[in-house]
Motif scaffolding. Structure first.
Motif, PDB file in Angstrom:
ATOM      1  N   ALA A 125       0.804  -1.219   0.000  1.00  8.29           N
ATOM      2  CA  ALA A 125       0.000   0.000   0.000  1.00  8.29           C
ATOM      3  C   ALA A 125       0.838   1.272   0.000  1.00  8.29           C
ATOM      4  O   ALA A 125       0.301   2.358  -0.214  1.00  8.29           O
ATOM      5  CB  ALA A 125      -0.936   0.010   1.198  1.00  8.29           C
ATOM      6  N   HIS A 126       2.138   1.127   0.205  1.00  9.05           N
ATOM      7  CA  HIS A 126       2.997   2.321   0.219  1.00  9.05           C
ATOM      8  C   HIS A 126       2.864   3.058  -1.112  1.00  9.05           C
ATOM      9  O   HIS A 126       3.178   2.516  -2.167  1.00  9.05           O
ATOM     10  CB  HIS A 126       4.453   1.932   0.480  1.00  9.05           C
ATOM     11  N   GLY A 127       2.344   4.261  -1.071  1.00 14.17           N
ATOM     12  CA  GLY A 127       2.187   5.059  -2.282  1.00 14.17           C
ATOM     13  C   GLY A 127       0.896   4.801  -3.044  1.00 14.17           C
ATOM     14  O   GLY A 127       0.634   5.453  -4.045  1.00 14.17           O
ATOM     15  N   ALA A 128       0.087   3.856  -2.588  1.00 12.87           N
ATOM     16  CA  ALA A 128      -1.175   3.556  -3.278  1.00 12.87           C
ATOM     17  C   ALA A 128      -2.217   4.617  -2.956  1.00 12.87           C
ATOM     18  O   ALA A 128      -2.220   5.201  -1.877  1.00 12.87           O
ATOM     19  CB  ALA A 128      -1.692   2.179  -2.872  1.00 12.87           C
ATOM     20  N   GLY A 129      -3.122   4.841  -3.900  1.00 14.17           N
ATOM     21  CA  GLY A 129      -4.195   5.798  -3.693  1.00 14.17           C
ATOM     22  C   GLY A 129      -5.327   5.238  -2.847  1.00 14.17           C
ATOM     23  O   GLY A 129      -6.085   5.988  -2.249  1.00 14.17           O
ATOM     24  N   LEU A 130      -5.439   3.906  -2.805  1.00 14.18           N
ATOM     25  CA  LEU A 130      -6.524   3.287  -2.055  1.00 14.18           C
ATOM     26  C   LEU A 130      -6.121   1.872  -1.673  1.00 14.18           C
ATOM     27  O   LEU A 130      -5.557   1.147  -2.487  1.00 14.18           O
ATOM     28  CB  LEU A 130      -7.805   3.239  -2.908  1.00 14.18           C
ATOM     29  N   LEU A 131      -6.414   1.487  -0.441  1.00 11.58           N
ATOM     30  CA  LEU A 131      -6.187   0.127   0.043  1.00 11.58           C
ATOM     31  C   LEU A 131      -7.534  -0.437   0.447  1.00 11.58           C
ATOM     32  O   LEU A 131      -8.210   0.123   1.307  1.00 11.58           O
ATOM     33  CB  LEU A 131      -5.240   0.113   1.245  1.00 11.58           C
ATOM     34  N   ALA A 132      -7.960  -1.517  -0.191  1.00  7.73           N
ATOM     35  CA  ALA A 132      -9.235  -2.165   0.120  1.00  7.73           C
ATOM     36  C   ALA A 132      -8.957  -3.476   0.832  1.00  7.73           C
ATOM     37  O   ALA A 132      -8.348  -4.371   0.266  1.00  7.73           O
ATOM     38  CB  ALA A 132     -10.028  -2.414  -1.159  1.00  7.73           C
ATOM     39  N   VAL A 133      -9.400  -3.560   2.081  1.00  7.26           N
ATOM     40  CA  VAL A 133      -9.195  -4.741   2.898  1.00  7.26           C
ATOM     41  C   VAL A 133     -10.516  -5.074   3.573  1.00  7.26           C
ATOM     42  O   VAL A 133     -11.150  -4.202   4.160  1.00  7.26           O
ATOM     43  CB  VAL A 133      -8.121  -4.515   3.985  1.00  7.26           C
TER      44      VAL A 133
END
Length: 135
Positions: A97-105
């Motif tokens: 997720a480092h640098g991601a615009g969205l993390l879906a968990v």
């Protein structure tokens, strides 16, 4: 965009959300599945462990590809990258997720003696760099 997924318990709503958001944002989607190689404690790993670990990793890759198959068909324009990594899910997700615009968990609510609670991944501490704000 990063999607944390457990192929043995895929959550259709979560996968649809992640693929739909990736399509709307014209962004690639990285699907992350972390797995753990079980071994007996008290002995040193040997060549049999390496072979079994490789087989377990290949099975985890096949399971992820299978879980993503219907979503790839439904959202053919979404570029999907699969990451199957041995290790703790929380660590793999935080790194991906480092640098991601969205993390879906997703989360799994489990009954407990003091009422329902959610799993460790959702409870993982997220340390943001100093000066970084979530918007």
């Amino acid at each position: 965009m990063v999607l944390g997924i457990d192929p043995s318990h895929p959550c259709g709503e979560l996968a649809e959300f992640a693929f739909d958001e990736a399509a709307r944002r014209h962004a690639p989607l990285q699907a992350v599945h972390a797995w753990h190689f079980p071994h007996a404690s008290g002995y040193a790993p040997g060549p049999m462990d390496a072979r079994a670990r490789a087989e377990s990793g290949a099975e985890a890759s096949r399971a992820l590809a299978s879980a993503l198959g219907p979503w790839r068909k439904k959202f053919p324009a979404v570029e999907v990258h699969e990451l199957v990594a041995e290790g703790r899910p929380v660590q793999q997700l935080l790194e991906a997720a480092h640098g991601a615009g969205l993390l879906a968990v997703g989360r799994k609510v489990r009954p407990g003696s003091m009422g329902p609670h959610i799993g460790r991944v959702v409870h993982a501490p997220c340390r943001m760099p100093r000066g970084h704000r979530v918007s």
